[in-house]
Design an enzyme around this catalytic site. Structure first.
Site, mmCIF file in Angstrom:
data_model
loop_
_atom_site.group_PDB
_atom_site.id
_atom_site.type_symbol
_atom_site.label_atom_id
_atom_site.label_comp_id
_atom_site.label_asym_id
_atom_site.label_seq_id
_atom_site.Cartn_x
_atom_site.Cartn_y
_atom_site.Cartn_z
ATOM 1 N N GLY A 11 0.839 -1.200 0.000
ATOM 2 C CA GLY A 11 0.000 0.000 0.000
ATOM 3 C C GLY A 11 0.872 1.248 0.000
ATOM 4 O O GLY A 11 1.916 1.264 0.645
ATOM 5 N N ASP A 137 0.794 2.240 9.330
ATOM 6 C CA ASP A 137 0.386 1.423 10.479
ATOM 7 C C ASP A 137 1.439 1.381 11.600
ATOM 8 O O ASP A 137 1.125 0.971 12.713
ATOM 9 C CB ASP A 137 0.100 -0.015 10.023
ATOM 10 C CG ASP A 137 -1.048 -0.084 9.037
ATOM 11 O OD1 ASP A 137 -1.855 0.862 9.009
ATOM 12 O OD2 ASP A 137 -1.140 -1.070 8.286
HETATM 13 O O1 F6P Z 1 -0.989 -1.511 5.322
HETATM 14 C C1 F6P Z 1 -1.468 -0.234 5.267
HETATM 15 C C2 F6P Z 1 -2.949 -0.182 5.121
HETATM 16 O O2 F6P Z 1 -3.185 1.173 4.985
HETATM 17 C C3 F6P Z 1 -3.787 -0.776 6.243
HETATM 18 O O3 F6P Z 1 -3.888 0.007 7.378
HETATM 19 C C4 F6P Z 1 -5.101 -0.989 5.547
HETATM 20 O O4 F6P Z 1 -5.852 -1.980 6.182
HETATM 21 C C5 F6P Z 1 -4.669 -1.420 4.205
HETATM 22 O O5 F6P Z 1 -3.419 -0.807 3.969
HETATM 23 C C6 F6P Z 1 -5.621 -1.109 3.091
HETATM 24 O O6 F6P Z 1 -5.050 -1.544 1.896
HETATM 25 P P1 F6P Z 1 -5.640 -1.428 0.420
HETATM 26 O O7 F6P Z 1 -5.018 -0.222 -0.194
HETATM 27 O O8 F6P Z 1 -5.192 -2.665 -0.251
HETATM 28 O O9 F6P Z 1 -7.122 -1.277 0.531
#
Ligand code: F6P
Length: 380
Positions: A11, A137
């Site tokens: 992410g 996080d």
């Molecule tokens: O790992 C970082 C994060 O922002 C988490 O806190 C969250 O659950 C996740 O990524 C969301 O990811 P995506 O962009 O795949 O929806």
């Protein structure tokens, strides 16, 4: 000529570009035209498919304050890295092939937990790797802080700040859902910074009865509104007692769109407080880095360049007690840094009257218990 590959994986978050910039500028300063930086596109996918761009110093100018990542990113689950395709070739095989073909001296990898597992796998298979700790996080083991975290705290805090006025005008309860599946760092920090009344994090399982009890108590004490900061990975006490399999099944059967909606429904079923959800979602990862993250990422980037200069490969650049230092990837990979439930910040929050949803009705005091025992003995 040194050839350095670079990629951003998982992410996105604030500070990816400022980190890349820090690494590149320090490398160009050190090696001048004796260095070539190859940017792999969209995370490990670029390395798997050999999708890359030869970068020039100009590519790293003007990106200090820019959000996202100029290299693009994607999620490539670690568990799929060594699964053979129809030709018997794995993603790992392909990455090793690209590394060799491009004659890389080192790969600079920016990412969070999953990314570090794959980076360590590349190291174990002979690649020179230096990594940088990215995630809002803050749950990466081995470093006190990850970049992106501080900016995300500012954003989530701003959400809580802004919701105060509507909560107050309408005498409502607002449930603000904050990112973080495995760890509650962001929720805890933003909750404290934003003055949330209740903070629910995965590390401290909550009881819905305790939450409702707190809301009603606050109302009775004259508080017109309440704000709950809940981590997306928060769990109830009942869920905490389940096996992994039972928990997965229970969550799969959950019809509420997310934990915040479940809380609102459960609160409505148990009381007459008016309750709403606020979900800032990916806003928390958006935009450029705050000043703290700009400084941090510049320090981390320059430190990565130093590791490359001294060929100290196989390390993540970490922060410990405000010192930048290398931590072996073998120690970092696969470990999650969660909030210790009794840490100073949780204690401080409790001390000033913030609730964590684990405040179950007090058991009978020891004195009363002794009285009961004495009565039993006397047969009363
Ligand atoms: O790992 C970082 C994060 O922002 C988490 O806190 C969250 O659950 C996740 O990524 C969301 O990811 P995506 O962009 O795949 O929806």
């Amino acid at each position: 000529m040194k050839r350095i590959g670079m990629l951003t994986s998982g992410g996105d978050c604030q500070g990816l570009n400022s980190t890349i910039r820090g690494v590149a500028k320090a490398l160009y300063q050190e090696f001048g035209s004796d260095i070539e930086i190859i940017g792999f596109l969209d995370g490990y996918r670029g390395l798997i498919e050999d999708q890359a761009k030869i970068m020039s110093p100009r590519d790293f100018s003007g990106i200090l304050t820019v959000g996202g990542t100029i290299l693009g990113t994607s999620r490539q689950p670690f568990k799929m890295m060594q699964v053979p395709d129809e030709n018997g070739v794995t993603k790992l095989d392909r990455m090793l092939e690209t590394y060799k073909k491009r004659e890389l001296d080192c790969l600079v990898i920016l990412g969070g937990n999953g990314t570090h597992k794959s980076a360590n796998m590349l190291r174990e298979n002979g690649c020179n790797v230096v990594t940088l700790p990215k995630t809002i996080d803050n749950d990466l083991w081995g470093t006190d802080i990850t970049f992106g975290y501080q900016t995300a705290i500012d954003i989530a805090t701003d959400v809580i700040d802004k919701i105060h006025s509507t909560a107050s005008s309408h005498s409502r309860v607002f449930v603000v859902e904050i990112m973080g599946h495995g760890a509650g760092w962001l929720t805890l920090s933003a909750g404290v910074a934003g003055g949330a009344d209740i903070i629910l994090i995965p590390e401290i399982p909550y009881s819905i009865d305790a939450v409702v009890n707190t809301l009603e108590k606050r109302k009775k004490n004259g508080h017109k509104f309440s704000i709950i900061a809940v981590a997306e990975g928060a769990i109830s006490m009942e869920e905490a007692a389940m096996s992994k399999k039972e928990f997965k099944a229970a969550r799969a059967a959950m019809t509420d769109p997310s934990i915040a909606y479940r809380l609102v429904r459960e609160i409505a079923e148990r009381s007459d407080v008016e309750c709403r959800v606020v979900n800032p979602g990916h806003f928390q990862r958006g935009g450029g880095p705050c000043a703290y993250d700009r400084i941090l990422t510049t320090r981390l980037g320059a430190a990565a360049a130093r590791l490359i200069k001294h060929q100290q490969y196989g390390n993540m650049v970490a922060v410990r007690n405000d010192q930048i230092m290398p931590v072996p990837l073998s120690e970092v990979a696969g470990k999650l840094k969660t909030v210790p439930p009794d840490c100073e910040m949780v204690q401080t929050a409790r001390q000033i009257g913030i609730y964590f949803g684990d405040e179950l009705p007090k058991k009978k005091k020891d004195k009363d218990k002794k009285k009961d025992k004495d009565k039993d003995k006397k047969g009363e």
